[in-house]
Design a protein around this motif. Sequence first.
Motif, short mmCIF file in Angstrom:
data_model
loop_
_atom_site.label_atom_id
_atom_site.label_comp_id
_atom_site.label_asym_id
_atom_site.label_seq_id
_atom_site.Cartn_x
_atom_site.Cartn_y
_atom_site.Cartn_z
N THR A 41 28.40 106.85 23.79
CA THR A 41 27.55 106.37 22.70
C THR A 41 28.19 105.11 22.13
O THR A 41 29.31 104.74 22.48
CB THR A 41 27.43 107.43 21.60
N SER A 42 27.50 104.45 21.19
CA SER A 42 28.09 103.27 20.57
C SER A 42 29.37 103.63 19.81
O SER A 42 30.36 102.90 19.86
CB SER A 42 27.09 102.58 19.64
N ASP A 43 29.36 104.78 19.13
CA ASP A 43 30.58 105.23 18.45
C ASP A 43 31.68 105.57 19.46
O ASP A 43 32.86 105.28 19.24
CB ASP A 43 30.29 106.45 17.57
N GLY A 44 31.28 106.16 20.58
CA GLY A 44 32.24 106.48 21.63
C GLY A 44 32.85 105.22 22.22
O GLY A 44 34.05 105.18 22.54
N TYR A 45 32.04 104.15 22.33
CA TYR A 45 32.56 102.89 22.86
C TYR A 45 33.55 102.26 21.89
O TYR A 45 34.56 101.69 22.31
CB TYR A 45 31.43 101.92 23.15
N ARG A 46 33.29 102.38 20.59
CA ARG A 46 34.25 101.86 19.61
C ARG A 46 35.61 102.54 19.78
O ARG A 46 36.66 101.89 19.73
CB ARG A 46 33.73 102.06 18.19
N ASP A 47 35.59 103.85 19.97
CA ASP A 47 36.84 104.57 20.18
C ASP A 47 37.46 104.19 21.51
O ASP A 47 38.69 104.04 21.61
CB ASP A 47 36.59 106.07 20.12
N TRP A 48 36.65 104.02 22.55
CA TRP A 48 37.15 103.61 23.87
C TRP A 48 37.84 102.26 23.77
O TRP A 48 38.93 102.08 24.32
CB TRP A 48 35.99 103.55 24.86
N TRP A 49 37.23 101.31 23.06
CA TRP A 49 37.82 99.96 22.94
C TRP A 49 39.14 100.02 22.16
O TRP A 49 40.09 99.31 22.49
CB TRP A 49 36.84 99.02 22.25
N ARG A 50 39.19 100.89 21.15
CA ARG A 50 40.45 101.04 20.41
C ARG A 50 41.56 101.53 21.34
O ARG A 50 42.68 101.00 21.32
CB ARG A 50 40.25 102.04 19.26
N ALA A 102 49.98 86.66 18.31
CA ALA A 102 48.70 87.34 18.11
C ALA A 102 47.51 86.40 18.15
O ALA A 102 46.37 86.85 18.22
CB ALA A 102 48.72 88.09 16.77
N ILE A 103 47.74 85.10 18.12
CA ILE A 103 46.62 84.16 18.20
C ILE A 103 45.87 84.30 19.52
O ILE A 103 44.71 83.91 19.63
CB ILE A 103 47.11 82.71 17.99
N PHE A 104 46.52 84.89 20.54
CA PHE A 104 45.91 85.00 21.87
C PHE A 104 45.25 86.35 22.14
O PHE A 104 44.80 86.58 23.26
CB PHE A 104 46.97 84.72 22.94
N VAL A 105 45.18 87.25 21.16
CA VAL A 105 44.54 88.55 21.42
C VAL A 105 43.06 88.36 21.73
O VAL A 105 42.44 87.36 21.35
CB VAL A 105 44.73 89.54 20.26
N GLU A 106 42.48 89.35 22.41
CA GLU A 106 41.08 89.26 22.82
C GLU A 106 40.14 89.21 21.63
O GLU A 106 40.40 89.80 20.58
CB GLU A 106 40.73 90.46 23.71
N ALA A 107 39.04 88.48 21.79
CA ALA A 107 37.98 88.49 20.79
C ALA A 107 37.37 89.89 20.73
O ALA A 107 37.24 90.56 21.77
CB ALA A 107 36.91 87.46 21.14
N PRO A 108 37.01 90.36 19.55
CA PRO A 108 36.54 91.76 19.42
C PRO A 108 35.20 92.00 20.09
O PRO A 108 34.44 91.06 20.36
CB PRO A 108 36.46 91.95 17.90
N LEU A 109 34.92 93.28 20.32
CA LEU A 109 33.67 93.69 20.97
C LEU A 109 32.99 94.80 20.16
O LEU A 109 32.83 95.93 20.63
CB LEU A 109 33.93 94.19 22.39
N PRO A 110 32.54 94.51 18.94
CA PRO A 110 31.85 95.55 18.16
C PRO A 110 30.41 95.74 18.68
O PRO A 110 29.63 94.79 18.69
CB PRO A 110 31.84 94.97 16.74
N PRO A 111 30.06 96.94 19.13
CA PRO A 111 28.71 97.15 19.66
C PRO A 111 27.70 97.35 18.54
O PRO A 111 28.07 97.71 17.41
CB PRO A 111 28.87 98.44 20.48
N PRO A 112 26.42 97.13 18.82
CA PRO A 112 25.40 97.47 17.83
C PRO A 112 25.35 98.98 17.63
O PRO A 112 25.71 99.75 18.52
CB PRO A 112 24.11 96.95 18.46
N HIS A 113 24.92 99.41 16.46
CA HIS A 113 24.79 100.84 16.18
C HIS A 113 23.52 101.36 16.85
O HIS A 113 22.43 100.81 16.65
CB HIS A 113 24.75 101.09 14.68
N THR A 114 23.66 102.41 17.64
CA THR A 114 22.52 102.98 18.36
C THR A 114 22.47 104.48 18.13
O THR A 114 23.46 105.08 17.70
CB THR A 114 22.65 102.70 19.88
N PRO A 115 21.32 105.12 18.43
CA PRO A 115 21.22 106.58 18.26
C PRO A 115 22.24 107.33 19.11
O PRO A 115 22.69 106.84 20.15
CB PRO A 115 19.78 106.89 18.71
N SER A 116 22.60 108.54 18.68
CA SER A 116 23.63 109.31 19.35
C SER A 116 23.23 109.75 20.76
O SER A 116 24.09 110.08 21.58
CB SER A 116 23.99 110.54 18.51
N TRP A 117 21.91 109.74 21.06
CA TRP A 117 21.48 110.14 22.39
C TRP A 117 21.61 109.00 23.40
O TRP A 117 21.54 109.22 24.61
CB TRP A 117 20.04 110.64 22.37
#
Length: 209
Positions: A41-50, A102-117
């Motif tokens: 899910t989008s929330d799962g992807y946020r945790d995956w990216w972390r 730290a100036i070279f760290v990757e640009a963030p990837l925040p996903p849009p919020h989507t339904p849990s299904w």
Amino acid sequence: MMTSTTQSPVSTQARDGGAKTGTITLARHGRPALSRKCWLTSDGYRDWWRRYDLGGLQAGQTAPQELVDTASKADVIFVSTLRRAQETAQAVTGGRDIITDAIFVEAPLPPPHTPSWFKMPPRLWGVTARIWWHLFNRRDGHENRSEAENRADRAAQMLIERAERGQDVLVLAHGYFNHMIGQKLKARGWRLTLDQGFKYWSQRRFEKG
């Protein structure tokens, strides 16, 4: 923002004794250990990216000799603070001094919020999140595109200053942010003279036009 080790001696002259402008090589890290074979899910992807940002490289990889050679010839090596970049540096630098920034760290990837299904694999989430972030300048608690563009501009200027002092510069960092730096270099008149794309362990070299 910067943490650094001691660095290699400055090379301000070409080997023939004449003044020179150095090269700038942007390299991507090796293959990360975290699996992409899952649906999230989008929330799962946020945790995956972390977890992706906290994790290191997949075991058993060998750095390409061409990248090892680039590192051996570089006068200065910059490395992102993230673990996957640090382990890449360990694989290619042979224990040489590096500058961690730290100036070279990757640009963030925040996903849009989507339904849990709604679920997608990480690769598709990455594309979706990058478009969302890039086109709509989304923040969602992270650096937005405008801020990342400014960071890439500062990073490019820092690398140019080194190269203009005669140093060949290597950056071991991340795919998309390396791309952003490359665009800033091109805008300042630097030519892409080696292009291996953005795959793991790849290099893109720039020389002053």
